[in-house]
Enzyme design. Structure first.
Site, PDB file in Angstrom:
ATOM      1  CG  ASP A   1      20.076  40.908  -5.384  1.00 26.53           C
ATOM      2  OD1 ASP A   1      18.849  42.390  -4.647  1.00 26.53           O
ATOM      3  OD2 ASP A   1      20.338  41.560  -6.364  1.00 26.53           O
TER       4      ASP A   1
ATOM      5  CB  SER B   1      23.466  43.717  -8.252  1.00 26.89           C
ATOM      6  OG  SER B   1      22.062  43.082  -8.475  1.00 26.89           O
TER       7      SER B   1
ATOM      8  CG  ASP C   1      18.266  45.597  -7.335  1.00 22.76           C
ATOM      9  OD1 ASP C   1      18.515  44.140  -6.789  1.00 22.76           O
ATOM     10  OD2 ASP C   1      19.333  45.925  -8.318  1.00 22.76           O
TER      11      ASP C   1
ATOM     12  CG  ASP D   1      21.744  45.627  -4.487  1.00 25.80           C
ATOM     13  OD1 ASP D   1      21.385  44.266  -5.252  1.00 25.80           O
ATOM     14  OD2 ASP D   1      21.456  46.268  -5.572  1.00 25.80           O
TER      15      ASP D   1
HETATM   16 MG    MG Z   1      20.853  43.675  -6.946  1.00 26.14          MG
END
Ligand code: MG
Length: 430
Positions: free
Chosen positions: A230, A94, A234, A232
């Site tokens: 960020d 993440s 999300d 990834d």
């Molecule tokens: Mg993330």
């Protein structure tokens, strides 16, 4: 207690979460989820080898694996229903620095695996392999990002042409964001839009300090807004047309205002009161994506989110989806400027403190605050630590799940009030 699983998956440096452990965990995950499993990863340098282990581990216990390659986390989670999979394993740490990696697990209903369910998975780490002729098939699916873009476009509909600066942070946003915004009809300026597992452009967490270049670029190009994700994809934050940084709490509050569906909103106990101010009904859960998802399903919530800028649009799936959130922003800019939208979100200030405490002291401190709340008949929530709700402010005292700290977090209309609250609770604890 789970040995490896934390609040959202298994996280570690490469010498901790190594390929051997990844394979053992994947075998256990395969025995738990069974059937067809999606695997995806972000662009971290350790991602390739960890993914090879995960794919092999899943197949070795009889799961058919569909490898999506490098895609954003929301894309991978969106594909669960589409590909009728029993679950999804994503290799991503993440927003953490590039030397970290993690294995995140989501079940067939799109619900992230909690620490409690992780404990059950860990019990399956020692077991037998599939018979040689029942080993799973491994296939590739190349269209996940395209499918995700199409689903977002369908939900968002037509938008007016606006100029948007996209800061992909060298993460998986680079795979989807420029294409999505181009297809939606925006004029785009991109920053850090090539994949690089060292994140050379900026640290992966889109904090105000980390997106300085985005703020400057929005102003210098006269853009209507800036968006940063960020690693990834999300989490998402915005920058308005004046260069003002829009913190995660406010992104979530704006999303509630923009959501056509009205009803229950689910969030964690660490989220701003601004969410209550703009919602019909708020339900609070412990901190962590799995708890959010579980509660959203239970209450048929219309939206979920976290204070860091992760918003769940359940009509898409139960993933925090920074691309859907960004696409809705683009649509809403045709009604008014982002700075004007922000006038509808109440302003709060917060103060965060942490006090060193070992695990025994952590328990005692939280118990003391709970006692204080009960004795003084305060309005409190104790789903994760103790959150005390006051008229125009609140304070939470909570044991850190990973470190030897108790955190005190207060939010109020002014910074002075928030500081006073923190000081007051520090006294109560001592
Ligand atoms: Mg993330």
């Amino acid at each position: 207690m789970a040995k490896y699983f934390g609040t959202n998956g298994v996280r570690g440096l490469f010498n901790e979460l190594d390929p051997a452990l990844a394979m053992k965990l994947a075998q256990a995950i395969g025995r738990y989820l069974k059937g067809k499993i999606i695997v995806a990863r972000d662009c971290r340098l350790t991602g390739g080898t960890l993914k090879a282990s995960v794919v092999s581990g899943l197949a070795s216990v009889g799961c058919d694996v569909i490898d999506l390659g490098i895609v954003s986390s929301p894309t991978a989670e969106f594909m669960i229903k589409k590909l009728k999979a029993e679950g999804c394993v994503i290799i991503t740490a993440s927003h953490n620095p590039p030397e970290w990696n993690a294995i995140k697990v989501v079940d067939g209903n799109g619900i992230a695996i909690s620490k409690e369910r992780g404990e059950k998975i860990e019990k399956l780490m020692e077991g037998v392999l599939a018979p040689w002729d029942k080993v799973g098939r491994i296939t590739r699916y190349e269209n996940a990002t395209k499918d995700h873009i199409n689903a977002i476009k369908k939900l968002v509909g037509a938008v007016e042409k606006k100029k948007i600066v996209l800061d992909c942070g060298n993460g998986t946003a680079a795979v989807i964001a420029p294409a999505l915004f181009k297809e939606l009809g925006a004029e785009i300026v991109t920053l850090n839009s090539h994949l690089d597992g060292k994140f050379p452009g900026r640290p992966s967490e889109p904090t105000k300090d980390n997106v300085k270049e985005l703020i400057i670029t929005v102003k210098s190009t006269n853009a209507d807004a800036g968006i940063a994700w960020d690693a990834d994809g999300d989490r998402v934050i915005f920058v308005d047309e004046t260069g003002e940084y829009v913190i995660g709490d406010k992104v979530f509050a704006l999303s509630i205002l923009w959501n056509e569906k009205k009803g229950d909103v689910v969030t964690t106990v660490a989220t701003s009161k601004a969410i209550e101010d703009v919602s019909e009904n708020v339900r609070y859960t412990a901190i962590g994506a799995p708890y959010l998802c579980e509660e959203m399903v239970k209450k048929e919530a219309v939206m979920g989110g976290e204070e860091v800028g992760g918003v769940i649009w359940p009509e898409l799936c139960l993933a925090k989806d920074g691309f859907m959130t960004g696409a809705v922003l683009l649509k809403k800019l045709s009604e008014k400027k982002l700075s004007k939208w922000l006038e509808e979100v109440p302003e709060y200030h917060n103060v965060k403190h942490k006090i060193p405490a070992n695990s025994e002291e952590k328990k005692q401190i939280v118990a003391k605050v709970l006692e204080h709340a009960k004795t003084n008949k305060l309005n409190y929530l104790d789903v994760d630590g103790v959150r005390i709700n006051l008229e125009n402010s609140w304070v939470i005292v909570r044991a850190s799940g990973t470190e030897d700290y108790v955190r005190i977090f207060a939010e109020a209309k002014t910074i002075e009030e928030a500081e006073k609250l923190v000081a007051e609770y520090e006294k109560i604890i001592k």
